[in-house]
Design a protein around this motif. Structure first.
Motif, mmCIF file in Angstrom:
data_model
loop_
_atom_site.group_PDB
_atom_site.id
_atom_site.type_symbol
_atom_site.label_atom_id
_atom_site.label_comp_id
_atom_site.label_asym_id
_atom_site.label_seq_id
_atom_site.Cartn_x
_atom_site.Cartn_y
_atom_site.Cartn_z
ATOM 1 N N TRP A 80 0.845 -1.193 0.000
ATOM 2 C CA TRP A 80 0.000 0.000 0.000
ATOM 3 C C TRP A 80 0.883 1.245 0.000
ATOM 4 O O TRP A 80 1.051 1.915 1.024
ATOM 5 C CB TRP A 80 -0.935 -0.015 1.205
ATOM 6 C CG TRP A 80 -2.017 -1.051 1.069
ATOM 7 C CD1 TRP A 80 -2.065 -2.082 0.168
ATOM 8 C CD2 TRP A 80 -3.192 -1.173 1.866
ATOM 9 N NE1 TRP A 80 -3.189 -2.834 0.348
ATOM 10 C CE2 TRP A 80 -3.909 -2.300 1.383
ATOM 11 C CE3 TRP A 80 -3.713 -0.453 2.927
ATOM 12 C CZ2 TRP A 80 -5.111 -2.710 1.930
ATOM 13 C CZ3 TRP A 80 -4.907 -0.859 3.484
ATOM 14 C CH2 TRP A 80 -5.600 -1.978 2.984
ATOM 15 N N ALA B 190 0.708 3.618 3.538
ATOM 16 C CA ALA B 190 -0.350 3.220 4.478
ATOM 17 C C ALA B 190 0.181 2.083 5.341
ATOM 18 O O ALA B 190 0.569 1.035 4.831
ATOM 19 C CB ALA B 190 -1.601 2.778 3.725
ATOM 20 N N VAL B 191 0.189 2.297 6.666
ATOM 21 C CA VAL B 191 0.787 1.338 7.602
ATOM 22 C C VAL B 191 -0.265 0.914 8.625
ATOM 23 O O VAL B 191 -0.915 1.761 9.250
ATOM 24 C CB VAL B 191 2.004 1.955 8.330
ATOM 25 C CG1 VAL B 191 2.655 0.928 9.250
ATOM 26 C CG2 VAL B 191 3.019 2.481 7.317
ATOM 27 N N ASP B 192 -0.428 -0.380 8.788
ATOM 28 C CA ASP B 192 -1.378 -0.913 9.763
ATOM 29 C C ASP B 192 -1.035 -0.385 11.156
ATOM 30 O O ASP B 192 0.121 -0.386 11.574
ATOM 31 C CB ASP B 192 -1.314 -2.446 9.755
ATOM 32 C CG ASP B 192 -2.475 -3.082 10.498
ATOM 33 O OD1 ASP B 192 -2.682 -2.773 11.691
ATOM 34 O OD2 ASP B 192 -3.179 -3.916 9.891
ATOM 35 N N ARG B 193 -2.060 0.044 11.866
ATOM 36 C CA ARG B 193 -1.837 0.655 13.184
ATOM 37 C C ARG B 193 -1.317 -0.345 14.215
ATOM 38 O O ARG B 193 -0.821 0.065 15.272
ATOM 39 C CB ARG B 193 -3.128 1.306 13.693
ATOM 40 C CG ARG B 193 -3.582 2.480 12.831
ATOM 41 C CD ARG B 193 -4.800 3.180 13.412
ATOM 42 N NE ARG B 193 -5.295 4.219 12.517
ATOM 43 C CZ ARG B 193 -4.813 5.461 12.445
ATOM 44 N NH1 ARG B 193 -3.817 5.807 13.243
ATOM 45 N NH2 ARG B 193 -5.329 6.335 11.602
ATOM 46 N N ASN C 295 1.144 -2.458 13.571
ATOM 47 C CA ASN C 295 2.513 -2.826 13.226
ATOM 48 C C ASN C 295 3.562 -2.057 14.032
ATOM 49 O O ASN C 295 3.411 -0.863 14.312
ATOM 50 C CB ASN C 295 2.767 -2.590 11.735
ATOM 51 C CG ASN C 295 2.099 -3.631 10.869
ATOM 52 O OD1 ASN C 295 1.590 -4.636 11.364
ATOM 53 N ND2 ASN C 295 2.079 -3.386 9.566
ATOM 54 N N LEU D 265 4.923 1.215 12.538
ATOM 55 C CA LEU D 265 4.208 2.465 12.796
ATOM 56 C C LEU D 265 4.858 3.226 13.940
ATOM 57 O O LEU D 265 5.093 4.438 13.854
ATOM 58 C CB LEU D 265 2.750 2.162 13.118
ATOM 59 C CG LEU D 265 1.885 3.369 13.501
ATOM 60 C CD1 LEU D 265 1.597 4.228 12.287
ATOM 61 C CD2 LEU D 265 0.584 2.909 14.152
ATOM 62 N N ASP E 34 -8.090 1.803 9.968
ATOM 63 C CA ASP E 34 -7.156 0.882 10.615
ATOM 64 C C ASP E 34 -5.724 1.020 10.105
ATOM 65 O O ASP E 34 -4.829 0.341 10.598
ATOM 66 C CB ASP E 34 -7.636 -0.566 10.456
ATOM 67 C CG ASP E 34 -7.855 -0.960 9.001
ATOM 68 O OD1 ASP E 34 -7.455 -0.201 8.101
ATOM 69 O OD2 ASP E 34 -8.439 -2.041 8.770
ATOM 70 N N HIS E 35 -5.503 1.892 9.121
ATOM 71 C CA HIS E 35 -4.153 2.170 8.637
ATOM 72 C C HIS E 35 -3.850 3.663 8.810
ATOM 73 O O HIS E 35 -4.699 4.512 8.552
ATOM 74 C CB HIS E 35 -3.999 1.790 7.166
ATOM 75 C CG HIS E 35 -3.786 0.326 6.944
ATOM 76 N ND1 HIS E 35 -4.730 -0.620 7.288
ATOM 77 C CD2 HIS E 35 -2.730 -0.365 6.419
ATOM 78 C CE1 HIS E 35 -4.275 -1.827 6.983
ATOM 79 N NE2 HIS E 35 -3.070 -1.701 6.462
#
Length: 214
Positions: A25, A39-42, A44, A47, A121-122
Motif C-alpha cells: 500500500w 499506508a501502515v497498519d496501526r 505494526n 508504525l 485501521d491504517h
C-alpha cells in the motif's frame, strides 16, 4: 465491505531504523517535490518507528529475494531482529541517520516522513524523497519520476539523465494483442531486465497475507 479485487500489487520493502516490512500500500503522490504516500497498519511495530524516527526508506528488491521479503511480513520487529533471523545484509542509508537498508536492493528511496491525520485501521505517512539510489543488473537504472519526466528506466549515472537512445527491446516495443503501444513523450524506452531463469514476469508473485505486527 472491503474486497481486495485490486491485487496483485507491486510489493516493496519499507525499512525504518533496523526494522523492515513488506509493503504493497504505497503510491507516488507528487513529482515536485518527489513524494510517496504510505499506508501502515496501526498494529505494526513499523508504525511506532515511523512516529519515533520520522524517516524510512522504500526499497525494491530483485526477484530472487522475494522469499525473505514475504517472510518478513510474518515476523514482528518487537520480538526479533528480522535481518539476523532472515540472514539479510544491511547497510546504512546515505542521508537518513538512523535507518539501514538491504544491501541487495535494486532501488532505494530515502524518505523524511510525516503522519497524515486520518481515521481507519491504517495510518498514512507522507514521505518526501531526500535521496534515491538505484543499481539495476547490467547497469540499467532509473526511477519513477526523475525531475518531472515520465520515463521509468534510464541512465545509471544520475536522476537527471535522459533515457537512452536507440530501439527498444521492452515488452511494449512492438504490437501486442494487435494494438500499437502508446508512444512515450521521452522517446523509446530502454529494455527491462530479463526475468530470472525458469521464471517470467507473468509468474504470480507470492502474496504475504496478513502481516503479523511487522
Amino acid at each position: 465491505m472491503y474486497k481486495a479485487h485490486f491485487y496483485p500489487m507491486r510489493l516493496a520493502l519499507l525499512a525504518v531504523g533496523r526494522n523492515f516490512m513488506p509493503m504493497a500500500w504505497w503510491t507516488p503522490v507528487s513529482k515536485d517535490p518527489f513524494r510517496f504516500l504510505l499506508a501502515v497498519d496501526r498494529k505494526n511495530h513499523t508504525l511506532t518507528l515511523l512516529r519515533e524516527l520520522g524517516e524510512g526508506a522504500l526499497c525494491f528488491l530483485p526477484w530472487e529475494e522475494r522469499a525473505w521479503v514475504v517472510r518478513a511480513g510474518y515476523l514482528t520487529g518487537r520480538k526479533a531482529d528480522k535481518a539476523e533471523r532472515l540472514g539479510v545484509a544491511l547497510r546504512p542509508a546515505r542521508v537518513l541517520q538512523r535507518t539501514l537498508v538491504p544491501e541487495r536492493a535494486l532501488a532505494v528511496y530515502e524518505l523524511r516522513t510525516v503522519e497524515w491525520p486520518t481515521d481507519g485501521d491504517h495510518a498514512l505517512f507522507l514521505g518526501e524523497v531526500v535521496l534515491e539510489a538505484h543499481t539495476y543488473p547490467g547497469g540499467l537504472a532509473g526511477s519513477f519520476y526523475p525531475r518531472g519526466s515520465f520515463w521509468t528506466r534510464g541512465s545509471p549515472s544520475s536522476r537527471a539523465s535522459p533515457p537512452r537512445e536507440g530501439p527498444s527491446s521492452a515488452p511494449w516495443g512492438g504490437r501486442r494483442n494487435g494494438r500499437r503501444p502508446c508512444p512515450s513523450p521521452m522517446g523509446p524506452s530502454p529494455a527491462w531486465p530479463s526475468a530470472p531463469p525458469g521464471t517470467s514476469w507473468k509468474t504470480p508473485r507470492p502474496r504475504p497475507g496478513r502481516p503479523s505486527g511487522c
